[in-house]
Design a protein around this motif. Structure first.
Motif, PDB file in Angstrom:
ATOM      1  N   TRP A  14      59.950 110.685 -28.159  1.00  9.34           N
ATOM      2  CA  TRP A  14      60.156 112.193 -28.183  1.00  9.34           C
ATOM      3  C   TRP A  14      59.135 112.755 -29.483  1.00  9.34           C
ATOM      4  O   TRP A  14      58.744 113.655 -29.050  1.00  9.34           O
ATOM      5  N   MET A  15      59.222 112.115 -30.418  1.00  9.56           N
ATOM      6  CA  MET A  15      58.698 112.698 -31.595  1.00  9.56           C
ATOM      7  C   MET A  15      57.122 112.943 -31.247  1.00  9.56           C
ATOM      8  O   MET A  15      56.442 113.807 -31.715  1.00  9.56           O
ATOM      9  N   GLY A  16      56.555 111.682 -30.733  1.00 10.54           N
ATOM     10  CA  GLY A  16      55.100 111.680 -30.658  1.00 10.54           C
ATOM     11  C   GLY A  16      54.723 112.716 -29.766  1.00 10.54           C
ATOM     12  O   GLY A  16      53.648 113.521 -29.821  1.00 10.54           O
ATOM     13  N   ARG A  17      55.478 113.155 -28.702  1.00 11.87           N
ATOM     14  CA  ARG A  17      55.020 114.307 -27.772  1.00 11.87           C
ATOM     15  C   ARG A  17      55.213 115.709 -28.363  1.00 11.87           C
ATOM     16  O   ARG A  17      54.451 116.273 -28.337  1.00 11.87           O
ATOM     17  N   VAL A  18      56.187 115.823 -29.408  1.00 13.15           N
ATOM     18  CA  VAL A  18      56.424 116.987 -30.006  1.00 13.15           C
ATOM     19  C   VAL A  18      55.466 117.048 -31.041  1.00 13.15           C
ATOM     20  O   VAL A  18      54.734 118.263 -30.994  1.00 13.15           O
ATOM     21  N   HIS A  19      54.947 116.147 -31.802  1.00 11.20           N
ATOM     22  CA  HIS A  19      53.753 116.252 -32.687  1.00 11.20           C
ATOM     23  C   HIS A  19      52.610 116.469 -31.949  1.00 11.20           C
ATOM     24  O   HIS A  19      51.662 117.586 -32.604  1.00 11.20           O
TER      25      HIS A  19
END
Ligand code: NAD
Length: 390
Positions: A14-19
């Motif tokens: 999740w956070m990897g995609r958002v970053h």
């Protein structure tokens, strides 16, 4: 003209995609940013996710070995978006290799690890940014401005609730967040770190605390495949939850204000009630992330007509104007990450450390360590110094 900054991503969840999206969007919203991201290489232990990064997310290369990201000569800065259990090894390796990093909260699994990461970053002199994204919201910044300008008078009450429902169902899968080895602390680290950071952002350092914690859902079904921490497993093999679900706390700020903090991942009802309210002698403010673009403001100077006014964020509330031209057009969660990306890329390019970096994470971790001690002792605990030596 922005300087190009080679980016490596470690963890394509999740956070990897958002970053990644935040890096791509940065110059659209902050055209004056001194740094421009070049998405060089992404790593995930799942080959499928790593490949996805090289395709859909826009990275030039992919790997299943996070060390290859840090060793890559084209990578100047890394995003650390793996589960907490890897944060220390990755962040310390990045710092020792001279790579700047944008790391997700709570930084370390335990306060001690956050101290080790902060010490490594300080020793190497790299720039850091920590994903305490709620302090980037225009309404939160406006609330802080009202406190600091004296518009609310002398502050005398504070309360914060960081209540999520992502684990409210006992059928919620036993994802990495419930395991000490992979997550470290439970709600204290996951949402408690956000709440503590925001409290200190608004009112300055917390000096002492008392706390109680509990694990309400003691067993959860093992995951049956890839999923998120929202995944529900019907039936399934139960296994123990290894960290706390809830924390209740009273905190005493150095400035003399007493407040309450409560955080839970299992309360039925609120979905993402990340909220605070503070009261002063001349006014009050209240904010809830579920209505991120509204700040409720009360002023005693309104006399007999005084009441909470719903103030919609607009371009006059920085950095709202980087996203929408007028009030009533909402910003969203991912936009907070674009603000973080701009802050991080800017700091890498111009060499000036921004907040919140590892120092602010260490300040939050020091409070969390005291909350842990108080939950164990049942007594008030002073917030100690988790020194930068680890
Ligand atoms: N700031 C926020 O609001 C916020 C929100 C969610 C998560 N987070 C934080 O972000 C981090 C990641 O959370 P998430 O929700 O994105 O998790 P996630 O489970 O969605 O993603 C984690 C990814 O890391 C990968 N991974 C696991 N071990 C790996 C390894 N050894 N090498 C490479 N990749 C590996 C997994 O395959 C997965 O793709 C956590 O620290 C979490 O606390 C912050």
């Amino acid at each position: 003209m922005a300087r190009t900054v080679g980016i490596g991503l470690i963890g394509v969840g999740w956070m990897g995609r958002v970053h990644s999206a935040a890096y791509r969007r940065c110059l659209d919203h902050f055209p004056d940013c001194a740094g421009a991201a070049r998405l060089v290489v992404a790593a995930d232990e799942s080959e499928e996710r790593a490949r996805e990064a090289a395709g859909r997310l826009g990275y030039e290369r992919w790997t299943t070995d996070w060390r290859a990201v840090i060793d890559d000569p084209d990578v100047e800065a890394v995003s650390i978006t793996v589960p907490n259990g890897l944060h220390r090894d990755v962040a310390v390796a990045a710092a020792q290799a001279g790579k700047h990093f944008w790391i997700e909260k709570p930084v370390g699994r335990f306060p001690r690890e956050t101290g080790e990461i902060a010490a490594a970053a300080e020793a190497s002199g790299v720039r850091t940014l920590v994903g305490f994204n709620y302090r980037q919201a225009p309404a939160v910044r406006h609330a802080r401005h009202l406190v600091e300008s004296g518009a609310l008078g002398v502050i005398d009450h504070f309360r914060a609730q960081w209540i999520a429902a992502y684990a409210a169902s006992p059928q919620g899968a036993l994802s990495w967040r419930f395991l000490r080895d992979q997550a470290g602390l439970g709600i204290l680290g996951d949402l408690g770190s956000h709440a503590v950071d925001l409290a200190q952002f608004l009112l300055g350092p917390i000096a002492s605390v008392t706390a109680r914690t509990d694990t309400i859902v003691r067993e959860r079904p093992l995951p049956t495949g890839a999923g998120t921490h929202f995944t529900i497993v019907e039936g399934g093999t139960p296994a123990p939850v290894e960290n706390e679900d809830v924390v209740w706390s009273i905190v005493r700020f150095e400035r003399g204000v007493t407040g309450t903090l409560e955080s839970s991942r299992v309360a039925v009802g609120p979905q993402a009630r990340y909220a605070f309210e503070l009261h002063g002698s001349e006014g009050a403010v209240a904010w809830d992330f579920e209505r991120m673009n509204e700040l409720h403001v009360y002023r005693t100077s309104d006399g007999a007509d005084a009441g909470y006014t719903r103030v919609l964020m607009g371009p006059q509330h920085s950095p709202f104007g980087h996203f929408q031209p007028g009030p009533g057009l909402p910003m969203g969660y991912d936009d907070l990450k674009v603000i973080e990306a701009a802050s991080f890329l800017g700091s890498v390019a111009d060499g000036v450390q921004r907040e919140p970096g590892v120092r602010e994470a260490l300040a939050a971790a020091s409070v969390i360590a005291a909350l842990q001690r108080s939950a164990a002792s049942g007594a008030w605990e002073q917030v100690g110094d988790l020194s930068l030596s680890g």
